[in-house]
Design an enzyme around this catalytic site. Structure first.
Site, PDB file in Angstrom:
ATOM      1  N   SER A  76       0.915  -1.173  -0.024  1.00  0.00           N
ATOM      2  CA  SER A  76       0.011  -0.002   0.119  1.00  0.00           C
ATOM      3  C   SER A  76       0.793   1.313  -0.174  1.00  0.00           C
ATOM      4  CB  SER A  76      -0.890  -0.029   1.131  1.00  0.00           C
ATOM      5  OG  SER A  76      -0.288   0.023   2.302  1.00  0.00           O
ATOM      6  N   ASN A  93       3.704  -5.608   5.721  1.00  0.00           N
ATOM      7  CA  ASN A  93       2.366  -6.426   6.056  1.00  0.00           C
ATOM      8  C   ASN A  93       2.765  -7.680   6.566  1.00  0.00           C
ATOM      9  OD1 ASN A  93       0.079  -4.677   5.245  1.00  0.00           O
ATOM     10  ND2 ASN A  93       0.944  -5.096   3.231  1.00  0.00           N
ATOM     11  N   ASP A  96      -4.316   7.513   9.700  1.00  0.00           N
ATOM     12  CA  ASP A  96      -3.948   6.260  10.430  1.00  0.00           C
ATOM     13  C   ASP A  96      -2.731   6.052  11.385  1.00  0.00           C
ATOM     14  OD1 ASP A  96      -2.225   6.002   8.417  1.00  0.00           O
ATOM     15  OD2 ASP A  96      -3.708   4.535   7.140  1.00  0.00           O
ATOM     16  N   GLY A 112      -2.099  -4.203   1.021  1.00  0.00           N
ATOM     17  CA  GLY A 112      -2.444  -5.393   1.840  1.00  0.00           C
ATOM     18  C   GLY A 112      -1.433  -6.455   1.424  1.00  0.00           C
ATOM     19  N   HIS A 148       0.308   5.462   6.955  1.00  0.00           N
ATOM     20  CA  HIS A 148       0.497   5.725   5.807  1.00  0.00           C
ATOM     21  C   HIS A 148       0.824   7.345   5.315  1.00  0.00           C
ATOM     22  CE1 HIS A 148      -1.797   2.175   5.079  1.00  0.00           C
ATOM     23  NE2 HIS A 148      -1.071   1.922   4.169  1.00  0.00           N
TER      24      HIS A 148
END
Length: 243
Positions: free
Chosen positions: A61, A129, A210, A98, A213
């Site tokens: 991502s 991830n 978040d 992801g 990112h």
């Protein structure tokens, strides 16, 4: 660098991020990413393809552009930064939100075969991830090594962008995970950008809500930091003696 991870909103936020970014990989196919990237307007869009270097940004991502517009994604911002340095280059977005190293290994050959020609450089940025899921670093390293072996067999140069383990994972896990990228870079003789989020993580001015990112301003900083390494790698490969 590692202490900046302490500003994360906790490991539960990371777990929520993982759930939000994962989903069905089929929704984020490489073909979709590349088509979206091609549709974006680039300053060198009119230059003949034969005159441009082709860079493939292959990652998760952080590469795909999670939470930002497609023209604000890392591949697009990197392309702009390289063009600002006078480089004739096209950066293809092959990031999938992801994605784990296992998923990357499964789609790498398909992605390479779908390009119009062999890329001049692959940016490989996977493993974050794996860390968030607590996967065995030994397996992550094995998957990355297999990808590097595939790229080496195809004679495709690689630049690694690394990741650091969140403190929540514990010192033992962090020691094993953090050693992956420097070890692989040394073993394969690759250029390495040690921590993709260096310079932006922990700063709310550069991060999305978040706290994981980067926002467009953060992506711009990351791209600016990585662009000189990419330019150097491209020039080394185009030198008469290959570097």
């Amino acid at each position: 660098m590692a202490r900046n991870w302490l500003s994360y909103a906790g490991y539960m936020a990371a777990a929520q991020l993982l759930a939000a970014c994962s989903g069905d990989p089929a929704r984020n196919t490489v073909a979709d990413s590349v088509v979206q990237d091609q549709n974006a307007t680039a300053p060198n869009a009119t230059a003949p393809m034969a005159e441009r270097k082709l860079v493939l940004a292959f990652g998760d991502s952080l590469y795909a552009g999670y939470g930002v517009a497609q023209n604000e994604s890392f591949p697009r911002q990197l392309e702009k930064a390289l063009q600002a340095r006078g480089e004739a280059v096209e950066v293809r977005n092959a990031g999938v939100s992801g994605e784990t190293t296992q998923g990357g290994l499964q789609r790498l050959a398909f992605t390479l075969d779908g390009l119009p020609r062999k890329p001049d450089l692959v940016l490989l940025g996977l493993g974050g991830n794996d860390m968030l899921r607590g996967l065995d670093p030994a397996q992550s390293e094995k998957n990355l090594r297999e990808m590097l072996d595939m790229l080496k067999a195809r004679q495709v140069p690689v630049l690694l962008t690394g990741m650091l383990a969140a403190p929540n994972m514990g010192a033992e896990y962090a020691a094993r995970f953090n050693a992956i990228y420097p070890a692989l870079a040394k073993e394969y003789g690759l250029p390495l950008y040690p921590f993709f989020l260096e310079g932006v993580i922990g700063n709310p001015d550069y991060m999305q809500a978040d706290s994981i990112h980067p926002n467009p301003a953060g992506v711009d900083i990351v791209a600016g930091k990585i662009a000189p390494l990419v330019a150097g790698a491209l020039r080394a490969e185009s030198a008469p003696d290959g570097g």
